[in-house]
Write a protein that holds these residues in place. Structure first.
Motif, mmCIF file in Angstrom:
data_model
loop_
_atom_site.group_PDB
_atom_site.id
_atom_site.type_symbol
_atom_site.label_atom_id
_atom_site.label_comp_id
_atom_site.label_asym_id
_atom_site.label_seq_id
_atom_site.Cartn_x
_atom_site.Cartn_y
_atom_site.Cartn_z
ATOM 1 N N VAL A 127 0.988 -1.140 -0.006
ATOM 2 C CA VAL A 127 -0.033 0.097 -0.069
ATOM 3 C C VAL A 127 0.773 1.331 0.024
ATOM 4 O O VAL A 127 2.136 1.344 0.146
ATOM 5 C CB VAL A 127 -0.910 0.162 1.147
ATOM 6 C CG1 VAL A 127 -2.001 -1.241 1.224
ATOM 7 C CG2 VAL A 127 -0.357 0.199 2.576
ATOM 8 N N GLN A 128 0.427 2.453 -0.507
ATOM 9 C CA GLN A 128 0.894 3.776 -0.528
ATOM 10 C C GLN A 128 0.623 4.325 0.801
ATOM 11 O O GLN A 128 -0.790 4.745 0.905
ATOM 12 C CB GLN A 128 0.710 4.425 -1.767
ATOM 13 C CG GLN A 128 1.299 3.606 -3.119
ATOM 14 C CD GLN A 128 2.742 3.606 -2.976
ATOM 15 O OE1 GLN A 128 3.277 4.536 -2.650
ATOM 16 N NE2 GLN A 128 3.210 2.380 -3.377
ATOM 17 N N LEU A 129 1.535 5.103 1.363
ATOM 18 C CA LEU A 129 1.255 5.921 2.462
ATOM 19 C C LEU A 129 2.078 7.300 2.390
ATOM 20 O O LEU A 129 3.165 7.201 1.793
ATOM 21 C CB LEU A 129 1.403 5.341 3.883
ATOM 22 C CG LEU A 129 0.739 4.107 4.310
ATOM 23 C CD1 LEU A 129 1.327 3.461 5.729
ATOM 24 C CD2 LEU A 129 -0.800 3.989 4.329
ATOM 25 N N GLU A 130 1.590 8.443 2.806
ATOM 26 C CA GLU A 130 2.558 9.544 3.058
ATOM 27 C C GLU A 130 2.817 9.723 4.718
ATOM 28 O O GLU A 130 1.905 9.641 5.524
ATOM 29 C CB GLU A 130 1.557 10.751 2.770
ATOM 30 C CG GLU A 130 1.250 10.870 1.113
ATOM 31 C CD GLU A 130 0.611 12.122 0.552
ATOM 32 O OE1 GLU A 130 0.876 13.001 1.407
ATOM 33 O OE2 GLU A 130 -0.620 11.774 0.077
ATOM 34 N N VAL A 131 4.011 9.472 4.927
ATOM 35 C CA VAL A 131 4.308 9.438 6.003
ATOM 36 C C VAL A 131 4.959 11.015 6.758
ATOM 37 O O VAL A 131 6.043 11.541 6.032
ATOM 38 C CB VAL A 131 5.640 8.377 6.455
ATOM 39 C CG1 VAL A 131 6.219 8.404 7.747
ATOM 40 C CG2 VAL A 131 5.265 7.150 6.064
ATOM 41 N N LEU A 132 4.388 11.428 7.554
ATOM 42 C CA LEU A 132 4.606 12.723 8.360
ATOM 43 C C LEU A 132 5.377 12.648 9.828
ATOM 44 O O LEU A 132 4.873 11.819 10.340
ATOM 45 C CB LEU A 132 3.454 13.756 8.123
ATOM 46 C CG LEU A 132 2.525 13.573 7.088
ATOM 47 C CD1 LEU A 132 1.187 14.281 7.354
ATOM 48 C CD2 LEU A 132 3.283 13.974 6.066
ATOM 49 N N ALA A 133 6.123 13.713 10.240
ATOM 50 C CA ALA A 133 6.634 13.890 11.440
ATOM 51 C C ALA A 133 5.936 14.840 12.316
ATOM 52 O O ALA A 133 6.011 14.601 13.513
ATOM 53 C CB ALA A 133 8.072 14.582 11.364
ATOM 54 N N ALA A 134 4.804 15.369 11.787
ATOM 55 C CA ALA A 134 4.008 16.263 12.591
ATOM 56 C C ALA A 134 2.796 16.355 11.894
ATOM 57 O O ALA A 134 2.460 15.885 10.716
ATOM 58 C CB ALA A 134 4.276 17.721 12.810
ATOM 59 N N LEU A 135 1.576 16.708 12.755
ATOM 60 C CA LEU A 135 0.303 16.985 12.037
ATOM 61 C C LEU A 135 0.261 17.851 11.130
ATOM 62 O O LEU A 135 0.940 19.185 11.138
ATOM 63 C CB LEU A 135 -0.827 17.374 13.141
ATOM 64 C CG LEU A 135 -1.022 16.537 14.233
ATOM 65 C CD1 LEU A 135 -1.875 17.238 15.609
ATOM 66 C CD2 LEU A 135 -1.774 15.329 13.760
ATOM 67 N N PRO A 136 -0.637 17.708 9.993
ATOM 68 C CA PRO A 136 -0.650 18.634 8.915
ATOM 69 C C PRO A 136 -1.236 19.880 9.299
ATOM 70 O O PRO A 136 -1.989 20.008 10.378
ATOM 71 C CB PRO A 136 -1.794 17.840 8.111
ATOM 72 C CG PRO A 136 -1.644 16.770 8.098
ATOM 73 C CD PRO A 136 -1.437 16.495 9.778
ATOM 74 N N GLU A 137 -0.675 21.064 8.941
ATOM 75 C CA GLU A 137 -1.353 22.432 9.314
ATOM 76 C C GLU A 137 -2.724 22.664 9.166
ATOM 77 O O GLU A 137 -3.383 23.130 9.649
ATOM 78 C CB GLU A 137 -0.473 23.396 8.451
ATOM 79 C CG GLU A 137 1.163 23.643 8.935
ATOM 80 C CD GLU A 137 1.755 24.813 8.349
ATOM 81 O OE1 GLU A 137 1.149 25.793 7.861
ATOM 82 O OE2 GLU A 137 3.218 24.686 8.551
ATOM 83 N N ARG A 138 -3.208 22.032 7.922
ATOM 84 C CA ARG A 138 -4.605 22.163 7.517
ATOM 85 C C ARG A 138 -5.292 20.864 7.800
ATOM 86 O O ARG A 138 -5.710 20.111 6.973
ATOM 87 C CB ARG A 138 -4.818 22.568 6.147
ATOM 88 C CG ARG A 138 -4.050 23.995 5.680
ATOM 89 C CD ARG A 138 -4.767 25.159 6.478
ATOM 90 N NE ARG A 138 -6.366 25.091 5.882
ATOM 91 C CZ ARG A 138 -6.869 25.437 4.710
ATOM 92 N NH1 ARG A 138 -5.955 26.079 3.994
ATOM 93 N NH2 ARG A 138 -8.092 25.559 4.344
ATOM 94 N N LEU A 139 -5.622 20.812 9.335
ATOM 95 C CA LEU A 139 -6.596 19.540 9.421
ATOM 96 C C LEU A 139 -7.914 19.459 9.045
ATOM 97 O O LEU A 139 -8.521 18.364 8.593
ATOM 98 C CB LEU A 139 -6.877 19.479 10.849
ATOM 99 C CG LEU A 139 -5.556 18.800 11.839
ATOM 100 C CD1 LEU A 139 -6.242 18.951 13.168
ATOM 101 C CD2 LEU A 139 -5.332 17.583 11.325
ATOM 102 N N ASP A 140 -8.589 20.769 8.414
ATOM 103 C CA ASP A 140 -9.668 20.650 7.729
ATOM 104 C C ASP A 140 -9.769 20.318 6.241
ATOM 105 O O ASP A 140 -10.692 19.946 5.719
ATOM 106 C CB ASP A 140 -10.179 22.046 7.751
ATOM 107 C CG ASP A 140 -9.363 23.134 7.054
ATOM 108 O OD1 ASP A 140 -8.213 22.700 6.688
ATOM 109 O OD2 ASP A 140 -9.750 24.298 6.905
ATOM 110 N N GLN A 141 -8.514 19.909 5.811
ATOM 111 C CA GLN A 141 -8.440 19.208 4.490
ATOM 112 C C GLN A 141 -8.443 17.552 4.615
ATOM 113 O O GLN A 141 -8.501 16.986 3.672
ATOM 114 C CB GLN A 141 -7.066 19.725 3.854
ATOM 115 C CG GLN A 141 -7.089 21.102 3.641
ATOM 116 C CD GLN A 141 -5.827 21.458 2.784
ATOM 117 O OE1 GLN A 141 -4.748 20.871 2.605
ATOM 118 N NE2 GLN A 141 -5.977 22.669 2.319
#
Length: 215
Positions: A127-141
């Motif tokens: 599967v494909q994931l995008e791995v982040l170190a922090a919460l996205p700035e725009r949670l409303d997206q």
């Protein structure tokens, strides 16, 4: 895999990872800690090292397994949506969301070693994931936010209010027996064991699922 093994063996020289099918979600497998004890007691300095930098990502916690299994059983909840998994750890919940048909899956974890594990586990499950170190700035997206067993630290309770900026939140917890977060509906309860089995109290095998907003 080398980086993960090196990190574990710095804590536990005898540690090994094994590609392991999950008891509560057997269609998924992860790189998890193999038997590390071999019937022997850990030395105090090893215990201290584990306490200082616990490799959470090398276990699949009970709540993660239950939420992953729920997502696989209810693909309509994620199909075509942008999904964020907070405190992803091994990545099991994010992987289940991707497997269930999410259009985009973000897996967020503060631990850089966990992020390496998430990427390897995602690849192993195709599967494909995008791995982040922090919460996205725009949670409303984000359409759907998922979180499993992040409340082992009571300081994280404040996150439940932050999450409410997302249209839908599904929370799985086995650590706070009296949890009743405002605005969240308790959906169901299930039983699972963290894997590999830590021999924890049975109270931590009782996983409760919550949903925001309430109907």
């Amino acid at each position: 895999m080398t980086a993960l093994h090196d990190h574990l063996q710095a804590l536990l020289p005898q540690a090994r990872l094994a590609w392991t099918a999950l008891p509560a979600a057997p269609s998924l497998s992860l790189w998890l800690l193999d038997d590390i004890l071999g019937g022997e007691r850990l030395e105090p300095e090893v215990i201290n090292a584990l306490m200082d930098a616990p490799p959470y990502w090398s276990f699949c916690w009970a709540s993660g397994q239950v939420l992953a299994d729920w997502l696989l059983a209810h693909p309509e909840q994620v199909a075509g949506r942008t999904v964020l998994d907070v405190g992803s750890g091994s990545g099991v919940v994010a992987i289940a969301a991707a497997r269930a048909g999410a259009a985009r899956v973000l897996a967020c974890d503060l631990d850089p070693v966990a992020r390496t594990a998430i990427a390897l586990n995602a690849a192993g499950n195709d599967v494909q994931l995008e791995v982040l170190a922090a919460l996205p700035e725009r949670l409303d997206q984000v359409d759907l936010l998922l979180a499993a067993d992040i409340l082992y630290d009571r300081d994280n309770l404040g996150l439940l209010e932050t999450f409410r900026s997302v249209p839908t939140v599904i929370l799985a917890d086995s650590r706070v027996p009296d949890l009743n977060p405002p605005g969240y509906q308790r959906m169901q309860e299930a039983t699972a064991t963290t894997w590999p089995d830590l021999g924890e109290s049975t109270q931590f095998n009782r996983v409760r699922l919550f949903r925001f907003p309430e109907p």
